[in-house]
Design an enzyme around this catalytic site. Structure first.
Site, PDB file in Angstrom:
ATOM      1  N   TYR A  30       0.846  -1.210   0.000  1.00  0.00           N
ATOM      2  CA  TYR A  30       0.000   0.000   0.000  1.00  0.00           C
ATOM      3  C   TYR A  30       0.880   1.257   0.000  1.00  0.00           C
ATOM      4  CZ  TYR A  30      -3.700  -3.234   1.429  1.00  0.00           C
ATOM      5  OH  TYR A  30      -4.592  -4.261   1.494  1.00  0.00           O
ATOM      6  N   TRP A  34      -3.777   6.272   2.419  1.00  0.00           N
ATOM      7  CA  TRP A  34      -5.138   5.721   2.548  1.00  0.00           C
ATOM      8  C   TRP A  34      -5.865   6.495   3.630  1.00  0.00           C
ATOM      9  CZ3 TRP A  34      -2.486   2.530  -0.566  1.00  0.00           C
ATOM     10  CH2 TRP A  34      -3.198   1.633  -1.375  1.00  0.00           C
ATOM     11  N   ASN A  35      -7.155   6.734   3.382  1.00  0.00           N
ATOM     12  CA  ASN A  35      -7.947   7.623   4.221  1.00  0.00           C
ATOM     13  C   ASN A  35      -7.987   7.207   5.704  1.00  0.00           C
ATOM     14  OD1 ASN A  35     -10.250   8.849   5.436  1.00  0.00           O
ATOM     15  ND2 ASN A  35     -11.096   9.329   3.447  1.00  0.00           N
ATOM     16  N   TRP A  36      -8.627   6.075   6.013  1.00  0.00           N
ATOM     17  CA  TRP A  36      -8.789   5.790   7.458  1.00  0.00           C
ATOM     18  C   TRP A  36      -7.493   5.301   8.080  1.00  0.00           C
ATOM     19  CZ3 TRP A  36     -12.305   1.251   9.493  1.00  0.00           C
ATOM     20  CH2 TRP A  36     -12.070   0.081   8.784  1.00  0.00           C
ATOM     21  N   ASP A  37      -6.608   4.728   7.279  1.00  0.00           N
ATOM     22  CA  ASP A  37      -5.275   4.400   7.808  1.00  0.00           C
ATOM     23  C   ASP A  37      -4.614   5.655   8.374  1.00  0.00           C
ATOM     24  OD1 ASP A  37      -5.767   2.387   5.466  1.00  0.00           O
ATOM     25  OD2 ASP A  37      -4.135   1.482   6.614  1.00  0.00           O
ATOM     26  N   GLN A 103     -13.907   6.273   2.280  1.00  0.00           N
ATOM     27  CA  GLN A 103     -13.622   5.212   3.265  1.00  0.00           C
ATOM     28  C   GLN A 103     -14.248   5.627   4.595  1.00  0.00           C
ATOM     29  OE1 GLN A 103      -9.380   4.244   3.495  1.00  0.00           O
ATOM     30  NE2 GLN A 103      -9.806   2.101   3.070  1.00  0.00           N
ATOM     31  N   GLY A 162     -13.768  -0.186   3.715  1.00  0.00           N
ATOM     32  CA  GLY A 162     -12.501  -0.425   4.398  1.00  0.00           C
ATOM     33  C   GLY A 162     -12.342  -1.886   4.796  1.00  0.00           C
ATOM     34  N   ASP A 164     -12.627  -4.812   2.957  1.00  0.00           N
ATOM     35  CA  ASP A 164     -12.759  -5.157   1.541  1.00  0.00           C
ATOM     36  C   ASP A 164     -13.425  -6.494   1.229  1.00  0.00           C
ATOM     37  OD1 ASP A 164     -11.023  -3.026   1.798  1.00  0.00           O
ATOM     38  OD2 ASP A 164      -9.533  -3.802   0.429  1.00  0.00           O
ATOM     39  N   ARG A 197      -5.472 -13.153   0.480  1.00  0.00           N
ATOM     40  CA  ARG A 197      -6.021 -12.025  -0.278  1.00  0.00           C
ATOM     41  C   ARG A 197      -7.304 -12.435  -1.007  1.00  0.00           C
ATOM     42  NH1 ARG A 197      -4.697  -6.922   0.491  1.00  0.00           N
ATOM     43  NH2 ARG A 197      -5.402  -6.573  -1.643  1.00  0.00           N
ATOM     44  N   GLU A 394      -0.403  -6.483   9.562  1.00  0.00           N
ATOM     45  CA  GLU A 394      -1.640  -5.820   9.141  1.00  0.00           C
ATOM     46  C   GLU A 394      -2.827  -6.379   9.913  1.00  0.00           C
ATOM     47  OE1 GLU A 394      -2.447  -6.249   4.969  1.00  0.00           O
ATOM     48  OE2 GLU A 394      -4.282  -5.061   5.053  1.00  0.00           O
TER      49      GLU A 394
HETATM   50  C1  DGY Z   1      -6.445  -2.909  -1.776  1.00  0.00           C
HETATM   51  O1  DGY Z   1      -5.893  -2.562  -2.811  1.00  0.00           O
HETATM   52  O2  DGY Z   1      -6.510  -4.070  -1.365  1.00  0.00           O
HETATM   53  C2  DGY Z   1      -7.000  -1.903  -0.911  1.00  0.00           C
HETATM   54  O3  DGY Z   1      -7.417  -2.443   0.297  1.00  0.00           O
HETATM   55  C3  DGY Z   1      -8.063  -1.086  -1.489  1.00  0.00           C
HETATM   56  O4  DGY Z   1      -8.359  -0.123  -0.535  1.00  0.00           O
END
Ligand code: DGY
Length: 429
Positions: A30, A34-37, A103, A162, A164, A197, A394
């Site tokens: 990432y 990122w917004n809420w991060d 988000q 958020g 996903d 994932r 994470e």
């Molecule tokens: C991703 O790319 O997996 C992200 O979580 C999208 O926000």
């Protein structure tokens, strides 16, 4: 590693992931803001650098769209290690290239937290500067994610939640027709074990939703009307309701009477609206697919955010306490992102079972505020144990504490610093 060493490592993760005023969640997987991060990261910075904490939030709002939305990703520079990048999103809504949806709106809550934690009162000016942006963002949520004015918020893409890859999105996502997508190469699975994932079928649909929204130039009213995915999310709804209470506190403190009265109306509407999400048999708030009209059939960690939203009536609290204890009997570490007794539960796959530190933090805060200090403390202790076991991953397996997803993760470090670490235990919920 001792807790003091973990404190040091957590601070180092934040400073290493700092890109000069904004922080990436983790390198590789990432590489943008990122917004809420970012908003949780501000809480972490605030434990050792107040100014830097404010900067994080200010830089997030630099990317606010003309219509009020604060995007979920700001692409300040192109990074080939991430897909889908700015050219796939094809947006043009704001001053910085960005994704096309938002988000969870945690920001107002954290702005209030930073103000409350600053005994000098100097933070008030910075909060005052952010207030118009926060108001505009909250108005945007109400206009375009609650177009029927029901007091609940939908997400137009699983990523907007958020959370996903939650089983709650499965049926609605399966109903999305795969179309208008070019051949593509994922990057996430080159950074992280594919078993942790989302599947390719999910990605095909993530991209198809984006294509549909691109097709209407990301016009927010048109997106709300025609987006193939439109699911009411208890997570975003509860975070927003909570954020409105904190925004009201800020508006009152700043003497903004008109704004305060507008926000009071939002709170009343959301308190009434939340009832739509209550599932009578499950005894919890769950998601609702606005396109099919169907409620989902599982309890997610967001169901436990009702007290955080201020919904502390006896029926809700009692039901959640019973679910909490039932789930505690099934897994070693709380709170799994999905009910371990549900058929879709997977302990290590993204949002289908693993534990996230920042969700634990919010749940614990709500339980403590509702007077349930014991369960709040259990969540803090479990979060600390996971970090001691597996570091700043994470997310974590609720069964074995195995760390998964990206490593050296900013929000896990931030939540350790602001809440889970014994050196900040006095702030624990
Ligand atoms: C991703 O790319 O997996 C992200 O979580 C999208 O926000």
């Amino acid at each position: 590693m001792s807790d003091t060493d973990l404190d040091t490592t957590a601070r180092t993760i934040l400073t290493d992931n700092d890109q000069g005023g904004y922080t990436i969640p983790t390198k590789g997987l990432y590489p943008y803001q990122w917004n809420w991060d970012s908003v949780f990261v501000a809480l972490g910075f605030a434990t050792f650098d107040q100014d830097r904490a404010w900067r994080e939030l200010e830089m997030l709002f630099e990317g606010q769209w003309r219509d009020g939305m604060v995007p979920h990703i700001l692409f300040r520079k192109d990074d080939p290690s991430y897909f889908p990048g700015p050219s796939v999103w094809g947006t043009d809504g704001g001053p910085i290239p960005s994704s096309g949806h938002s988000q969870p709106p945690v920001a107002a809550t954290v702005v209030r937290d930073l103000v409350d934690a600053d005994a000098t009162g100097q933070s008030l000016d910075r909060a005052a500067a952010l207030l118009p942006g926060l108001m505009a963002w909250h108005r945007w949520y109400l206009s375009y994610r609650d177009p029927k004015d029901q007091g609940v918020l939908a997400v137009i893409h699983p990523w907007e939640s958020g959370r996903d890859n939650l089983p709650d999105w499965d049926d609605a996502l399966r109903a999305v027709e795969v179309k208008d997508i070019e051949p593509y190469e994922r990057k996430d699975t080159s950074h992280v074990d594919p078993a942790m994932r989302p599947h390719k079928e999910d990605y095909d649909r993530y991209l198809s939703i984006m294509a549909a929204c691109r097709g209407v130039d990301w016009d927010p009213a048109e997106v709300a009307r025609s987006c193939p995915f439109f699911v009411v999310d208890p997570g975003v709804t509860f975070i927003f309701l909570r954020a409105n209470r904190d925004l009201l506190h800020l508006a009152e403190k700043l003497g903004k009477t008109e704004e305060a009265s507008e926000i009071r109306g939002w709170i009343a509407k959301m308190e009434a609206g939340a009832k739509i999400l209550w599932h009578d048999e499950l005894k919890a708030h769950v998601a609702l697919d606005q396109r099919s009209g169907k409620q989902t059939d599982g309890i997610s960690s967001a169901s436990f955010l009702a007290p955080y939203a201020g919904l502390t009536d006896g029926e809700t609290l009692g039901a959640l306490q019973a679910h909490f204890d039932r789930i505690a009997g099934k897994v070693r570490y709380l709170m799994p992102s999905y009910d371990p007794e549900h058929k879709s539960y997977e302990p290590l796959r993204y949002w289908r079972g693993p534990v996230w530190a920042m969700i634990n933090y919010m749940i614990a805060r709500g339980f403590a505020e509702a007077g349930d200090k014991a369960r709040a403390e259990r969540l803090r202790a479990d979060t600390a144990a996971l970090v001691r076991e597996s570091g700043f991953a994470e997310y974590f397996s609720p069964e074995t504490a195995e760390g998964a997803g990206g490593g050296s993760f900013s929000w896990t470090a931030a939540i350790w610093l602001t809440w889970a670490s014994p050196s900040h235990v006095e702030q624990a919920a």
